[in-house]
Design a protein around this motif. Structure first.
Motif, PDB file in Angstrom:
ATOM      1  N   MET A  51      -5.375  -0.327  -7.052  1.00  0.00           N
ATOM      2  CA  MET A  51      -5.084  -1.707  -6.662  1.00  0.00           C
ATOM      3  C   MET A  51      -6.280  -2.621  -6.877  1.00  0.00           C
ATOM      4  SD  MET A  51      -2.734  -1.173  -3.221  1.00  0.00           S
ATOM      5  CE  MET A  51      -2.212  -2.897  -3.131  1.00  0.00           C
ATOM      6  N   GLY A  52      -7.396  -2.067  -7.348  1.00  0.00           N
ATOM      7  CA  GLY A  52      -8.559  -2.901  -7.669  1.00  0.00           C
ATOM      8  C   GLY A  52      -9.557  -3.091  -6.533  1.00  0.00           C
ATOM      9  N   PHE A  53      -9.367  -2.378  -5.430  1.00  0.00           N
ATOM     10  CA  PHE A  53     -10.302  -2.504  -4.317  1.00  0.00           C
ATOM     11  C   PHE A  53     -11.555  -1.662  -4.527  1.00  0.00           C
ATOM     12  CE2 PHE A  53      -6.364  -3.932  -2.423  1.00  0.00           C
ATOM     13  CZ  PHE A  53      -6.765  -4.970  -1.599  1.00  0.00           C
ATOM     14  N   ASN A  54     -11.408  -0.492  -5.122  1.00  0.00           N
ATOM     15  CA  ASN A  54     -12.554   0.377  -5.433  1.00  0.00           C
ATOM     16  C   ASN A  54     -12.832   0.300  -6.916  1.00  0.00           C
ATOM     17  OD1 ASN A  54     -12.725   1.198  -2.807  1.00  0.00           O
ATOM     18  ND2 ASN A  54     -11.896   3.235  -3.134  1.00  0.00           N
ATOM     19  N   LYS A  55     -14.041  -0.063  -7.283  1.00  0.00           N
ATOM     20  CA  LYS A  55     -14.420  -0.154  -8.682  1.00  0.00           C
ATOM     21  C   LYS A  55     -15.012   1.171  -9.116  1.00  0.00           C
ATOM     22  CE  LYS A  55     -13.648  -4.664  -8.618  1.00  0.00           C
ATOM     23  NZ  LYS A  55     -12.402  -4.906  -7.999  1.00  0.00           N
ATOM     24  N   SER A  56     -14.266   1.948  -9.909  1.00  0.00           N
ATOM     25  CA  SER A  56     -14.804   3.188 -10.469  1.00  0.00           C
ATOM     26  C   SER A  56     -13.866   3.734 -11.515  1.00  0.00           C
ATOM     27  CB  SER A  56     -15.038   4.225  -9.371  1.00  0.00           C
ATOM     28  OG  SER A  56     -13.841   4.521  -8.689  1.00  0.00           O
TER      29      SER A  56
ATOM     30  N   ASP B  15      -7.088  -3.355   5.332  1.00  0.00           N
ATOM     31  CA  ASP B  15      -7.815  -2.197   5.864  1.00  0.00           C
ATOM     32  C   ASP B  15      -6.942  -1.374   6.813  1.00  0.00           C
ATOM     33  OD1 ASP B  15     -10.149  -2.667   4.436  1.00  0.00           O
ATOM     34  OD2 ASP B  15     -10.984  -3.975   5.992  1.00  0.00           O
ATOM     35  N   VAL B  16      -6.117  -2.036   7.606  1.00  0.00           N
ATOM     36  CA  VAL B  16      -5.205  -1.306   8.489  1.00  0.00           C
ATOM     37  C   VAL B  16      -4.198  -0.505   7.660  1.00  0.00           C
ATOM     38  CG1 VAL B  16      -3.362  -1.537  10.222  1.00  0.00           C
ATOM     39  CG2 VAL B  16      -5.461  -2.889  10.446  1.00  0.00           C
TER      40      VAL B  16
ATOM     41  N   VAL C 193       0.835  -1.209   0.000  1.00  0.00           N
ATOM     42  CA  VAL C 193       0.000   0.000   0.000  1.00  0.00           C
ATOM     43  C   VAL C 193       0.868   1.257   0.000  1.00  0.00           C
ATOM     44  CG1 VAL C 193      -1.655   1.354   1.360  1.00  0.00           C
ATOM     45  CG2 VAL C 193      -2.046  -1.098   0.981  1.00  0.00           C
ATOM     46  N   ILE C 194       1.866   1.294   0.862  1.00  0.00           N
ATOM     47  CA  ILE C 194       2.750   2.467   0.911  1.00  0.00           C
ATOM     48  C   ILE C 194       3.569   2.550  -0.379  1.00  0.00           C
ATOM     49  CG2 ILE C 194       4.648   3.584   2.151  1.00  0.00           C
ATOM     50  CD1 ILE C 194       1.869   3.577   3.617  1.00  0.00           C
TER      51      ILE C 194
ATOM     52  N   LYS D 133      -4.255   8.301   7.005  1.00  0.00           N
ATOM     53  CA  LYS D 133      -3.772   9.199   8.055  1.00  0.00           C
ATOM     54  C   LYS D 133      -2.506   9.939   7.628  1.00  0.00           C
ATOM     55  CE  LYS D 133      -5.924   7.181  12.088  1.00  0.00           C
ATOM     56  NZ  LYS D 133      -6.611   8.424  12.413  1.00  0.00           N
ATOM     57  N   LEU D 134      -1.710   9.330   6.760  1.00  0.00           N
ATOM     58  CA  LEU D 134      -0.487   9.969   6.277  1.00  0.00           C
ATOM     59  C   LEU D 134      -0.751  10.929   5.121  1.00  0.00           C
ATOM     60  CD1 LEU D 134       1.932   6.900   6.318  1.00  0.00           C
ATOM     61  CD2 LEU D 134       2.006   8.877   7.865  1.00  0.00           C
ATOM     62  N   THR D 135      -1.831  10.702   4.383  1.00  0.00           N
ATOM     63  CA  THR D 135      -2.116  11.515   3.193  1.00  0.00           C
ATOM     64  C   THR D 135      -3.506  12.135   3.322  1.00  0.00           C
ATOM     65  OG1 THR D 135      -2.893   9.577   1.942  1.00  0.00           O
ATOM     66  CG2 THR D 135      -0.550  10.155   1.732  1.00  0.00           C
ATOM     67  N   SER D 136      -4.500  11.499   2.714  1.00  0.00           N
ATOM     68  CA  SER D 136      -5.878  12.000   2.753  1.00  0.00           C
ATOM     69  C   SER D 136      -6.824  10.872   2.379  1.00  0.00           C
ATOM     70  CB  SER D 136      -6.058  13.158   1.758  1.00  0.00           C
ATOM     71  OG  SER D 136      -5.907  12.679   0.430  1.00  0.00           O
ATOM     72  N   VAL D 137      -8.105  11.086   2.632  1.00  0.00           N
ATOM     73  CA  VAL D 137      -9.124  10.116   2.222  1.00  0.00           C
ATOM     74  C   VAL D 137      -9.079   9.931   0.709  1.00  0.00           C
ATOM     75  CG1 VAL D 137     -11.607   9.661   2.088  1.00  0.00           C
ATOM     76  CG2 VAL D 137     -10.631  10.623   4.175  1.00  0.00           C
ATOM     77  N   GLU D 138      -8.956  11.042  -0.009  1.00  0.00           N
ATOM     78  CA  GLU D 138      -8.952  10.985  -1.476  1.00  0.00           C
ATOM     79  C   GLU D 138      -7.761  10.183  -2.005  1.00  0.00           C
ATOM     80  OE1 GLU D 138     -11.329  14.140   0.084  1.00  0.00           O
ATOM     81  OE2 GLU D 138      -9.163  13.849   0.349  1.00  0.00           O
ATOM     82  N   GLN D 139      -6.600  10.368  -1.392  1.00  0.00           N
ATOM     83  CA  GLN D 139      -5.409   9.639  -1.844  1.00  0.00           C
ATOM     84  C   GLN D 139      -5.548   8.153  -1.537  1.00  0.00           C
ATOM     85  OE1 GLN D 139      -3.218  10.976  -3.772  1.00  0.00           O
ATOM     86  NE2 GLN D 139      -2.156   9.033  -3.982  1.00  0.00           N
ATOM     87  N   LYS D 140      -6.053   7.841  -0.354  1.00  0.00           N
ATOM     88  CA  LYS D 140      -6.288   6.436   0.002  1.00  0.00           C
ATOM     89  C   LYS D 140      -7.265   5.798  -0.978  1.00  0.00           C
ATOM     90  CE  LYS D 140      -9.437   5.609   2.698  1.00  0.00           C
ATOM     91  NZ  LYS D 140     -10.841   5.265   2.804  1.00  0.00           N
ATOM     92  N   ASP D 141      -8.353   6.498  -1.306  1.00  0.00           N
ATOM     93  CA  ASP D 141      -9.345   5.963  -2.240  1.00  0.00           C
ATOM     94  C   ASP D 141      -8.756   5.749  -3.627  1.00  0.00           C
ATOM     95  OD1 ASP D 141     -11.293   5.869  -0.297  1.00  0.00           O
ATOM     96  OD2 ASP D 141     -12.273   7.732  -0.910  1.00  0.00           O
ATOM     97  N   GLU D 142      -7.864   6.643  -4.047  1.00  0.00           N
ATOM     98  CA  GLU D 142      -7.227   6.496  -5.364  1.00  0.00           C
ATOM     99  C   GLU D 142      -6.324   5.267  -5.399  1.00  0.00           C
ATOM    100  OE1 GLU D 142      -5.821   7.298  -9.320  1.00  0.00           O
ATOM    101  OE2 GLU D 142      -7.698   7.440  -8.196  1.00  0.00           O
ATOM    102  N   ILE D 143      -5.568   5.030  -4.336  1.00  0.00           N
ATOM    103  CA  ILE D 143      -4.706   3.840  -4.297  1.00  0.00           C
ATOM    104  C   ILE D 143      -5.555   2.577  -4.243  1.00  0.00           C
ATOM    105  CG2 ILE D 143      -2.920   2.623  -2.964  1.00  0.00           C
ATOM    106  CD1 ILE D 143      -2.005   5.120  -4.629  1.00  0.00           C
ATOM    107  N   LYS D 144      -6.647   2.614  -3.482  1.00  0.00           N
ATOM    108  CA  LYS D 144      -7.549   1.457  -3.466  1.00  0.00           C
ATOM    109  C   LYS D 144      -8.088   1.178  -4.866  1.00  0.00           C
ATOM    110  CE  LYS D 144     -10.210   0.438   0.064  1.00  0.00           C
ATOM    111  NZ  LYS D 144     -11.223   0.484   1.144  1.00  0.00           N
ATOM    112  N   ARG D 145      -8.422   2.238  -5.593  1.00  0.00           N
ATOM    113  CA  ARG D 145      -8.919   2.079  -6.961  1.00  0.00           C
ATOM    114  C   ARG D 145      -7.831   1.483  -7.863  1.00  0.00           C
ATOM    115  NH1 ARG D 145      -8.720   4.109 -11.845  1.00  0.00           N
ATOM    116  NH2 ARG D 145      -7.191   5.708 -11.293  1.00  0.00           N
TER     117      ARG D 145
END
Length: 197
Positions: free
Chosen positions: A192-197, A170-171, A23-24, A178-190
């Motif tokens: 990596m295939g965790f968020n479909k959009s 999830d951890v 993730v990092i 916490k190190l970046t932002s909600v938006e940055q976390k969501d982009e990395i999840k996307r």
């Protein structure tokens, strides 16, 4: 650049460590480039729970807490020597120092036990491995921790604990947020295939 210390003890679970490196690392290379992770070990050659050997980038004795913004600790197996290594005073003192400086501490599963043994969870909320008839949760409570038994991830100020290996990604994403932002976390999840959009 936000730096994460991935603190490894003998007997750690490779899957619980790898979520932090991935993730990092994804954020460093494919994201906004604002994070970096350094593996720090109690010795030069560590054996994971399932006989997988790892050579950390840095040794615990050379660690300067001021160089890092967060601490991540994967859990491990008692039978593989995890508690023998993670309960050593030098390991516990690193945890205390990160907490004294108000830096983020993220742990997975039984890594909450060295946190508790160090004293940083006393009087605070936390969780730990939730199966085995609550044995580990009862053990965590003996350190004065207010054990939240039915939440997969518990955050108390700067400390993140979780209740089994299924929470690992999830951890790691919570730490990234916490190190970046909600938006940055969501982009990395996307990415990596965790968020479909």
């Amino acid at each position: 650049m936000k730096k994460v210390c991935l603190l490894l003890a003998d007997g750690f679970e490779a899957v619980e460590a790898s979520v932090f490196t991935d993730v990092i690392g994804w954020n460093q290379v494919e994201g906004d480039g604002s994070t970096e992770l350094v593996t720090v070990g109690t010795k030069g050659n560590l054996k994971c729970t399932w006989n997988f050997n790892v050579i950390p980038e840095m040794l615990l004795k050379d660690l300067n807490v001021d160089d890092f913004d967060a601490l991540a600790i994967p859990g491990g197996f008692e039978e593989a020597g995890f508690f023998e290594d993670s309960f050593k005073e030098e390991f516990l003192e690193v945890i205390r120092e990160f907490d004294r400086k108000g830096k983020i501490i993220a742990s997975i599963c039984v890594a909450a036990l060295p946190l508790a043994k160090s004293g940083v969870l006393k009087g605070r909320n936390g969780t730990i491995y939730n199966l085995s008839e609550g044995k580990r949760q009862d053990e965590l409570a003996t350190y004065g921790v207010n054990v939240i038994r039915d939440e997969p991830i518990v955050i108390d100020r700067n400390i993140i604990t979780s209740y089994n290996p299924s929470t690992a990604f999830d951890v790691a994403f919570t730490l990234l947020e916490k190190l970046t932002s909600v938006e940055q976390k969501d982009e990395i999840k996307r990415l990596m295939g965790f968020n479909k959009s």
